[in-house]
Design a protein around this motif. Structure first.
Motif, PDB file in Angstrom:
ATOM      1  N   ASP A  44       0.848  -1.186   0.000  1.00 29.02           N
ATOM      2  CA  ASP A  44       0.000   0.000   0.000  1.00 29.02           C
ATOM      3  C   ASP A  44       0.881   1.232   0.000  1.00 29.02           C
ATOM      4  OD1 ASP A  44      -2.602   1.253   0.111  1.00 29.02           O
ATOM      5  OD2 ASP A  44      -2.159   1.804   2.180  1.00 29.02           O
ATOM      6  N   CYS A  45       0.394   2.276  -0.600  1.00 27.05           N
ATOM      7  CA  CYS A  45       1.129   3.548  -0.593  1.00 27.05           C
ATOM      8  C   CYS A  45       0.114   4.665  -0.765  1.00 27.05           C
ATOM      9  CB  CYS A  45       2.160   3.583  -1.724  1.00 27.05           C
ATOM     10  SG  CYS A  45       3.181   5.081  -1.705  1.00 27.05           S
ATOM     11  N   ARG A  46       0.301   5.714   0.004  1.00 22.18           N
ATOM     12  CA  ARG A  46      -0.521   6.906  -0.160  1.00 22.18           C
ATOM     13  C   ARG A  46       0.366   8.129   0.035  1.00 22.18           C
ATOM     14  NH1 ARG A  46      -1.738   5.186   5.049  1.00 22.18           N
ATOM     15  NH2 ARG A  46      -1.574   6.804   6.654  1.00 22.18           N
ATOM     16  N   VAL A  47      -0.066   9.247  -0.529  1.00 23.57           N
ATOM     17  CA  VAL A  47       0.622  10.505  -0.286  1.00 23.57           C
ATOM     18  C   VAL A  47      -0.404  11.462   0.311  1.00 23.57           C
ATOM     19  CG1 VAL A  47       0.346  11.326  -2.682  1.00 23.57           C
ATOM     20  CG2 VAL A  47       2.102  12.340  -1.223  1.00 23.57           C
ATOM     21  N   GLU A  48      -0.097  11.945   1.496  1.00 23.63           N
ATOM     22  CA  GLU A  48      -0.970  12.883   2.198  1.00 23.63           C
ATOM     23  C   GLU A  48      -0.468  14.287   1.863  1.00 23.63           C
ATOM     24  OE1 GLU A  48      -0.379  11.556   6.205  1.00 23.63           O
ATOM     25  OE2 GLU A  48      -1.609   9.747   5.899  1.00 23.63           O
ATOM     26  N   LEU A  49      -1.354  15.105   1.334  1.00 23.50           N
ATOM     27  CA  LEU A  49      -0.975  16.419   0.821  1.00 23.50           C
ATOM     28  C   LEU A  49      -1.483  17.525   1.735  1.00 23.50           C
ATOM     29  CD1 LEU A  49      -2.208  15.371  -2.656  1.00 23.50           C
ATOM     30  CD2 LEU A  49       0.194  15.813  -2.130  1.00 23.50           C
ATOM     31  N   GLN A  50      -0.622  18.502   1.963  1.00 24.88           N
ATOM     32  CA  GLN A  50      -0.981  19.663   2.765  1.00 24.88           C
ATOM     33  C   GLN A  50      -0.448  20.878   2.030  1.00 24.88           C
ATOM     34  OE1 GLN A  50      -2.323  19.685   6.107  1.00 24.88           O
ATOM     35  NE2 GLN A  50      -2.345  21.921   6.100  1.00 24.88           N
ATOM     36  N   ALA A  51      -1.311  21.838   1.747  1.00 23.26           N
ATOM     37  CA  ALA A  51      -0.869  23.045   1.044  1.00 23.26           C
ATOM     38  C   ALA A  51      -1.447  24.274   1.720  1.00 23.26           C
ATOM     39  CB  ALA A  51      -1.287  23.001  -0.418  1.00 23.26           C
ATOM     40  N   GLU A  52      -0.681  25.333   1.688  1.00 21.77           N
ATOM     41  CA  GLU A  52      -1.123  26.625   2.201  1.00 21.77           C
ATOM     42  C   GLU A  52      -1.131  27.608   1.044  1.00 21.77           C
ATOM     43  OE1 GLU A  52      -2.166  27.024   5.330  1.00 21.77           O
ATOM     44  OE2 GLU A  52      -1.626  24.948   5.792  1.00 21.77           O
ATOM     45  N   ARG A  53      -2.144  28.467   1.009  1.00 22.75           N
ATOM     46  CA  ARG A  53      -2.249  29.480  -0.032  1.00 22.75           C
ATOM     47  C   ARG A  53      -2.089  30.858   0.586  1.00 22.75           C
ATOM     48  NH1 ARG A  53      -7.585  27.949  -3.335  1.00 22.75           N
ATOM     49  NH2 ARG A  53      -6.816  29.601  -4.710  1.00 22.75           N
ATOM     50  N   VAL A  54      -1.581  31.792  -0.185  1.00 20.09           N
ATOM     51  CA  VAL A  54      -1.441  33.156   0.308  1.00 20.09           C
ATOM     52  C   VAL A  54      -2.821  33.765   0.478  1.00 20.09           C
ATOM     53  CG1 VAL A  54       0.838  33.461  -0.750  1.00 20.09           C
ATOM     54  CG2 VAL A  54      -1.208  34.192  -1.990  1.00 20.09           C
ATOM     55  N   ASP A  55      -2.934  34.723   1.383  1.00 17.24           N
ATOM     56  CA  ASP A  55      -4.201  35.398   1.642  1.00 17.24           C
ATOM     57  C   ASP A  55      -4.255  36.672   0.805  1.00 17.24           C
ATOM     58  OD1 ASP A  55      -6.670  35.946   2.725  1.00 17.24           O
ATOM     59  OD2 ASP A  55      -5.857  36.859   4.549  1.00 17.24           O
ATOM     60  N   ALA A  56      -4.297  36.487  -0.506  1.00 17.53           N
ATOM     61  CA  ALA A  56      -4.311  37.603  -1.444  1.00 17.53           C
ATOM     62  C   ALA A  56      -4.813  37.075  -2.781  1.00 17.53           C
ATOM     63  CB  ALA A  56      -2.901  38.188  -1.596  1.00 17.53           C
ATOM     64  N   VAL A  57      -5.038  37.988  -3.699  1.00 17.25           N
ATOM     65  CA  VAL A  57      -5.435  37.602  -5.054  1.00 17.25           C
ATOM     66  C   VAL A  57      -4.266  37.859  -5.970  1.00 17.25           C
ATOM     67  CG1 VAL A  57      -7.008  38.103  -6.959  1.00 17.25           C
ATOM     68  CG2 VAL A  57      -7.862  38.083  -4.596  1.00 17.25           C
ATOM     69  N   PRO A  58      -3.770  36.880  -6.694  1.00 18.26           N
ATOM     70  CA  PRO A  58      -4.255  35.508  -6.757  1.00 18.26           C
ATOM     71  C   PRO A  58      -3.814  34.710  -5.530  1.00 18.26           C
ATOM     72  CG  PRO A  58      -2.318  35.722  -8.153  1.00 18.26           C
ATOM     73  CD  PRO A  58      -2.618  37.099  -7.613  1.00 18.26           C
ATOM     74  N   ALA A  59      -4.658  33.779  -5.112  1.00 21.94           N
ATOM     75  CA  ALA A  59      -4.391  32.966  -3.922  1.00 21.94           C
ATOM     76  C   ALA A  59      -3.567  31.744  -4.316  1.00 21.94           C
ATOM     77  CB  ALA A  59      -5.696  32.560  -3.250  1.00 21.94           C
ATOM     78  N   VAL A  60      -2.325  32.003  -4.696  1.00 25.00           N
ATOM     79  CA  VAL A  60      -1.429  30.937  -5.156  1.00 25.00           C
ATOM     80  C   VAL A  60      -0.960  30.091  -3.976  1.00 25.00           C
ATOM     81  CG1 VAL A  60      -0.634  32.285  -7.143  1.00 25.00           C
ATOM     82  CG2 VAL A  60       0.627  32.411  -4.982  1.00 25.00           C
ATOM     83  N   PHE A  61      -0.453  28.910  -4.289  1.00 23.09           N
ATOM     84  CA  PHE A  61       0.139  28.086  -3.244  1.00 23.09           C
ATOM     85  C   PHE A  61       1.402  28.770  -2.741  1.00 23.09           C
ATOM     86  CE2 PHE A  61      -1.921  24.339  -5.476  1.00 23.09           C
ATOM     87  CZ  PHE A  61      -2.858  24.126  -4.477  1.00 23.09           C
ATOM     88  N   GLU A  62       1.539  28.800  -1.434  1.00 29.12           N
ATOM     89  CA  GLU A  62       2.725  29.333  -0.781  1.00 29.12           C
ATOM     90  C   GLU A  62       3.660  28.194  -0.402  1.00 29.12           C
ATOM     91  OE1 GLU A  62       3.223  32.732   2.511  1.00 29.12           O
ATOM     92  OE2 GLU A  62       1.934  31.068   3.143  1.00 29.12           O
TER      93      GLU A  62
END
Length: 139
Positions: free
Chosen positions: A69-87
């Motif tokens: 078995d294998c899984r990848v657990e993903l966690q992402a944060e986005r900037v609090d602005a427009v555009p809300a890109v991944f930080e």
């Protein structure tokens, strides 16, 4: 690579890949959607995970690791602005199997991060702080 995205209504879209596969995307109710499917940025996050886990599994198979078995657990944060890109983004791989060597998993994750995963490398080059971690569990 080609694709088409068609607006349905509100914030719902149907995307079709060049290979003929389709997926629905939708937004939250407060933005005119019906919250019936993934958001486009969630698809980007999950696509990155799919790209990376493909690499890791392929390398572990090649090194004859007995992965069950294998899984990848993903966690992402986005900037609090427009555009809300991944930080930032973390990809945490959990590999389960019989006698799987930690050194093989470490090497597979490193190679995916540094050489093979087009998605995470592209995001990293665009300024996203992409990190990788892993755990090995006995089946």
């Amino acid at each position: 690579m080609k694709g088409t995205v068609k607006w349905m209504d509100g914030a719902m879209f149907v995307a079709e890949s060049g290979s003929g596969h389709t997926v629905v995307m939708d937004g939250p109710e407060e933005l005119g959607g019906r919250n019936q499917s993934l958001r486009p940025m969630e698809m980007l996050l999950l696509g990155t995970g799919g790209c990376a886990i493909y690499d890791v599994i392929a390398m572990l198979k090649k090194s004859r690791q007995q992965v069950t078995d294998c899984r990848v657990e993903l966690q992402a944060e986005r900037v609090d602005a427009v555009p809300a890109v991944f930080e930032s983004m973390n990809l945490h791989f959990v590999v389960t199997g019989h006698g799987v060597k930690e050194s093989q998993v470490r090497r597979a994750v490193e190679l995916s991060a540094e050489k093979y995963c087009s998605a995470s490398i592209m995001l990293s080059k665009a300024g996203v702080r992409v990190s990788h971690s892993f755990a090995v569990e006995e089946a």
